[in-house]
Write a protein that holds these residues in place. Sequence first.
Motif, short mmCIF file in Angstrom:
data_model
loop_
_atom_site.label_atom_id
_atom_site.label_comp_id
_atom_site.label_asym_id
_atom_site.label_seq_id
_atom_site.Cartn_x
_atom_site.Cartn_y
_atom_site.Cartn_z
N PRO A 163 87.25 27.60 42.61
CA PRO A 163 88.40 27.54 43.41
C PRO A 163 89.25 28.40 42.20
CG PRO A 163 87.83 25.33 42.76
CD PRO A 163 86.73 26.07 42.41
N ARG A 164 90.25 29.21 42.99
CA ARG A 164 90.91 30.26 41.94
C ARG A 164 92.32 29.67 42.06
NH1 ARG A 164 88.80 36.24 41.48
NH2 ARG A 164 86.54 35.78 41.29
N HIS A 165 93.08 29.59 43.17
CA HIS A 165 94.38 29.46 43.41
C HIS A 165 94.86 28.02 43.76
CE1 HIS A 165 94.78 33.75 42.90
NE2 HIS A 165 93.89 34.00 44.07
N GLY A 166 93.71 26.98 43.45
CA GLY A 166 94.11 25.82 43.93
C GLY A 166 94.33 25.54 45.27
N GLY A 167 93.54 26.38 46.03
CA GLY A 167 93.97 26.32 47.47
C GLY A 167 93.48 25.32 48.46
N GLY A 168 93.20 25.36 49.68
CA GLY A 168 92.52 24.04 50.17
C GLY A 168 90.98 24.28 50.80
N GLY A 169 90.44 25.43 49.86
CA GLY A 169 89.06 25.46 50.24
C GLY A 169 88.48 26.49 50.71
N ILE A 170 87.51 26.53 51.52
CA ILE A 170 86.90 27.79 52.26
C ILE A 170 86.75 27.40 53.64
CG2 ILE A 170 84.93 29.42 52.65
CD1 ILE A 170 84.30 28.61 49.46
N SER A 171 87.21 27.90 54.70
CA SER A 171 87.26 27.70 56.01
C SER A 171 86.01 28.33 56.76
CB SER A 171 88.59 28.03 56.67
OG SER A 171 88.87 29.32 56.56
N ARG A 172 85.62 29.32 56.31
CA ARG A 172 84.32 29.99 56.94
C ARG A 172 83.62 30.80 56.01
NH1 ARG A 172 82.92 31.98 62.16
NH2 ARG A 172 81.96 34.12 62.14
N VAL A 173 82.10 30.81 55.88
CA VAL A 173 81.27 31.49 55.29
C VAL A 173 80.14 32.02 55.94
CG1 VAL A 173 79.56 31.33 53.25
CG2 VAL A 173 81.75 30.07 52.80
N GLU A 174 80.11 33.33 55.99
CA GLU A 174 78.99 33.82 56.78
C GLU A 174 77.87 34.61 55.77
OE1 GLU A 174 80.07 37.30 59.37
OE2 GLU A 174 81.72 36.18 60.10
N TRP A 175 76.61 34.04 56.33
CA TRP A 175 75.42 34.33 55.39
C TRP A 175 74.93 35.74 56.38
CZ3 TRP A 175 73.65 31.47 51.15
CH2 TRP A 175 74.69 30.34 51.10
N ARG A 176 74.73 36.79 55.61
CA ARG A 176 74.24 38.11 56.34
C ARG A 176 72.94 38.54 55.47
NH1 ARG A 176 80.11 41.31 56.69
NH2 ARG A 176 81.08 39.66 58.15
N ILE A 177 72.03 38.83 56.15
CA ILE A 177 70.89 39.49 55.80
C ILE A 177 70.54 40.74 56.53
CG2 ILE A 177 68.46 39.05 55.41
CD1 ILE A 177 69.88 36.82 54.19
N SER A 178 70.72 42.08 55.50
CA SER A 178 70.41 43.13 55.98
C SER A 178 71.37 43.45 56.92
CB SER A 178 69.00 43.56 56.48
OG SER A 178 68.05 43.26 55.10
N GLY A 179 72.49 43.00 56.94
CA GLY A 179 73.55 43.53 57.89
C GLY A 179 73.89 42.64 59.24
N VAL A 180 72.89 41.54 59.43
CA VAL A 180 72.80 40.71 60.53
C VAL A 180 73.11 39.21 60.14
CG1 VAL A 180 71.27 39.66 62.19
CG2 VAL A 180 70.98 41.96 61.46
N THR A 181 74.17 38.77 60.81
CA THR A 181 74.65 37.25 60.50
C THR A 181 73.58 36.41 60.87
OG1 THR A 181 77.05 37.92 60.92
CG2 THR A 181 76.29 35.68 60.80
N ALA A 182 73.26 35.85 59.72
CA ALA A 182 71.88 34.94 59.89
C ALA A 182 72.52 33.26 59.80
CB ALA A 182 71.07 35.12 58.66
N GLY A 183 73.74 33.12 59.40
CA GLY A 183 73.90 31.72 59.61
C GLY A 183 75.92 31.70 59.28
#
Length: 61
Positions: free
Chosen positions: A9-29
């Motif tokens: 965490p950097r700014h004491g914010g509320g966390g991460i609301s969304r994370v995308e995993w991309r493999i070779s430009g395709v969203t895998a999760g």
Amino acid sequence: MLLSRENSPRHGGGGISRVEWRISGVTAGVDTQVPAPTGQPTRLSRGPLLDAGDNAIEVVA
């Protein structure tokens, strides 16, 4: 192969609301509403996602 990512965490914010995993430009999760432990890094992992050969990996939060 297991992919993992750790963010601090950097700014004491509320966390991460969304994370995308991309493999070779395709969203895998997509992970949503990732909890932010107080003062601790957020750790995420995904199971086998890679194809044989070269893979370009991106994690976007």
